[in-house]
Scaffold this motif. Structure first.
Motif, short mmCIF file in Angstrom:
data_model
loop_
_atom_site.label_atom_id
_atom_site.label_comp_id
_atom_site.label_asym_id
_atom_site.label_seq_id
_atom_site.Cartn_x
_atom_site.Cartn_y
_atom_site.Cartn_z
N LEU A 198 -20.88 -7.35 72.43
CA LEU A 198 -20.10 -7.49 71.22
C LEU A 198 -18.77 -8.16 71.55
N THR A 199 -18.35 -9.03 70.67
CA THR A 199 -17.00 -9.59 70.74
C THR A 199 -16.19 -8.97 69.61
N PHE A 200 -15.08 -8.34 69.96
CA PHE A 200 -14.28 -7.60 69.00
C PHE A 200 -13.05 -8.38 68.56
N GLY A 201 -12.59 -8.08 67.35
CA GLY A 201 -11.28 -8.52 66.93
C GLY A 201 -10.22 -7.60 67.52
N THR A 202 -8.97 -7.88 67.21
CA THR A 202 -7.86 -7.11 67.79
C THR A 202 -7.59 -5.82 67.02
N GLY A 203 -8.28 -5.64 65.90
CA GLY A 203 -8.15 -4.38 65.18
C GLY A 203 -7.14 -4.42 64.05
N THR A 204 -7.38 -3.58 63.07
CA THR A 204 -6.45 -3.40 61.94
C THR A 204 -6.18 -1.92 61.81
N ARG A 205 -4.90 -1.58 61.83
CA ARG A 205 -4.51 -0.18 61.67
C ARG A 205 -4.36 0.12 60.19
N LEU A 206 -5.23 0.97 59.68
CA LEU A 206 -5.14 1.40 58.27
C LEU A 206 -4.34 2.69 58.22
N GLN A 207 -3.22 2.63 57.50
CA GLN A 207 -2.33 3.79 57.38
C GLN A 207 -2.34 4.23 55.92
N VAL A 208 -2.92 5.38 55.66
CA VAL A 208 -3.00 5.90 54.30
C VAL A 208 -1.94 6.98 54.12
N THR A 209 -1.13 6.83 53.06
CA THR A 209 -0.08 7.81 52.80
C THR A 209 -0.20 8.35 51.38
N LEU A 210 0.45 9.50 51.15
CA LEU A 210 0.40 10.13 49.83
C LEU A 210 1.30 9.38 48.84
N THR B 65 -17.55 -17.71 56.68
CA THR B 65 -17.63 -16.98 57.96
C THR B 65 -16.74 -15.74 57.93
N SER B 66 -16.96 -14.93 56.90
CA SER B 66 -16.15 -13.72 56.76
C SER B 66 -17.03 -12.50 56.60
N PHE B 67 -16.46 -11.36 56.90
CA PHE B 67 -17.16 -10.08 56.79
C PHE B 67 -16.10 -9.03 56.49
N HIS B 68 -15.56 -9.08 55.30
CA HIS B 68 -14.45 -8.20 54.94
C HIS B 68 -14.93 -6.80 54.59
N LEU B 69 -14.15 -5.83 54.98
CA LEU B 69 -14.47 -4.41 54.77
C LEU B 69 -13.69 -3.89 53.57
N ARG B 70 -14.36 -3.12 52.71
CA ARG B 70 -13.69 -2.64 51.50
C ARG B 70 -14.01 -1.16 51.29
N LYS B 71 -13.06 -0.51 50.59
CA LYS B 71 -13.31 0.84 50.09
C LYS B 71 -12.56 0.98 48.78
N PRO B 72 -13.21 1.43 47.73
CA PRO B 72 -12.58 1.47 46.41
C PRO B 72 -11.47 2.51 46.29
N SER B 73 -11.52 3.56 47.10
CA SER B 73 -10.51 4.61 46.99
C SER B 73 -10.39 5.30 48.34
N VAL B 74 -9.27 5.11 49.01
CA VAL B 74 -9.13 5.64 50.37
C VAL B 74 -8.57 7.05 50.35
N HIS B 75 -8.81 7.72 51.46
CA HIS B 75 -8.34 9.09 51.65
C HIS B 75 -7.47 9.13 52.90
N ILE B 76 -6.63 10.13 52.95
CA ILE B 76 -5.75 10.30 54.12
C ILE B 76 -6.56 10.26 55.42
N SER B 77 -7.74 10.83 55.39
CA SER B 77 -8.56 10.91 56.60
C SER B 77 -9.12 9.56 57.05
N ASP B 78 -8.94 8.53 56.24
CA ASP B 78 -9.37 7.18 56.62
C ASP B 78 -8.36 6.50 57.54
N THR B 79 -7.21 7.12 57.75
CA THR B 79 -6.21 6.57 58.65
C THR B 79 -6.80 6.44 60.05
N ALA B 80 -6.86 5.22 60.56
CA ALA B 80 -7.52 4.95 61.84
C ALA B 80 -7.37 3.47 62.16
#
Lengths: 114, 117
Positions: free
Chosen positions: A102-114, A72-87
């Protein structure tokens, strides 16, 4: 009642590194699954959705997600993130065969840094 | 425009004041939803319209909250006698049909940010 769990409230990652954002849902019936992204002071934008068929779903901006019914999972992936993916990233579920909200989760903050 | 439009974008209300939030869905979209998003949380469902019919209002937190869509297009969410716990972003969304029947994509507006002081 259906629920969505996003275990990671924040995920820090360096630019060009891979990332996985986890999502688990609770449901005993068929579901549709979605990932939305929310940039600061903006509304939600659909990244991708799983309705049926292939369990690997490709979305916009190079993101993909894999539906795993047994876990019962639906994991999100990206092989190479960019600064602009911060959200903020939200996983959501809805039942098939209903008018449905829709029933939402509480969210995950993705913080991309150099 | 082509997207879901909401107004006002920002509203500061004094406690006890009534507020009205407007939503203009994507033209031709049958389904319209209202969600409430508290700070640091995911959106939570408030109510759902199919055309002018309000088919689900199970998420409205109290009888101070009222939504309408009289002509099946524009919708208004009204909050009476606002309280501090009503402070949140109110998101409107629309889709071309019932989401659950075919996985129609729900498109969100940018939200109305309500602060009750």
């Amino acid at each position: 009642a259906q629920s969505v769990t996003q275990l990671d409230s924040q995920v820090p990652v360096f630019e060009e590194a891979p990332v996985e954002l986890r999502c688990n849902y609770s449901s005993s019936v068929s579901v549709y699954l979605f990932w939305y992204v929310q940039y600061p002071n903006q509304g939600l934008q659909l990244l991708l959705k799983y309705l049926s068929g292939s369990t690997l779903v490709k979305g916009i901006n190079g993101f993909e997600a894999e539906f795993n019914k047994s876990q019962t999972s639906f994991h999100l992936r990206k092989p190479s993130v960019h600064i602009s993916d911060t959200a903020e990233y939200f996983c959501a579920v809805t039942y098939t065969g209903t008018a449905s909200k829709l029933t939402f989760g509480t969210g995950t903050r993705l913080q991309v840094t150099l | 425009g082509a997207g879901v439009s909401q107004s006002p974008r920002y509203k500061v209300a004094k406690r006890g004041q009534d507020v009205a939030l407007r939503c203009d869905p994507i033209s031709g979209h049958v389904s319209l939803f209202w969600y409430q998003q508290a700070l640091g949380q995911g959106p939570e469902f408030l109510t759902y319209f199919q055309n002018e019919a309000q088919l689900d209002k199970s998420g409205l937190p109290s009888d101070r909250f009222f939504a309408e869509r009289p002509e099946g297009s524009v919708s208004t969410l009204k909050i009476q006698r606002t309280q501090q716990e009503d402070s949140a972003v109110y998101l409107c969304a629309s889709s071309s049909g019932p989401t659950g029947s075919s996985g129609n994509t729900i498109y969100f507006g940018e939200g109305s940010w309500l602060t009750v002081v």
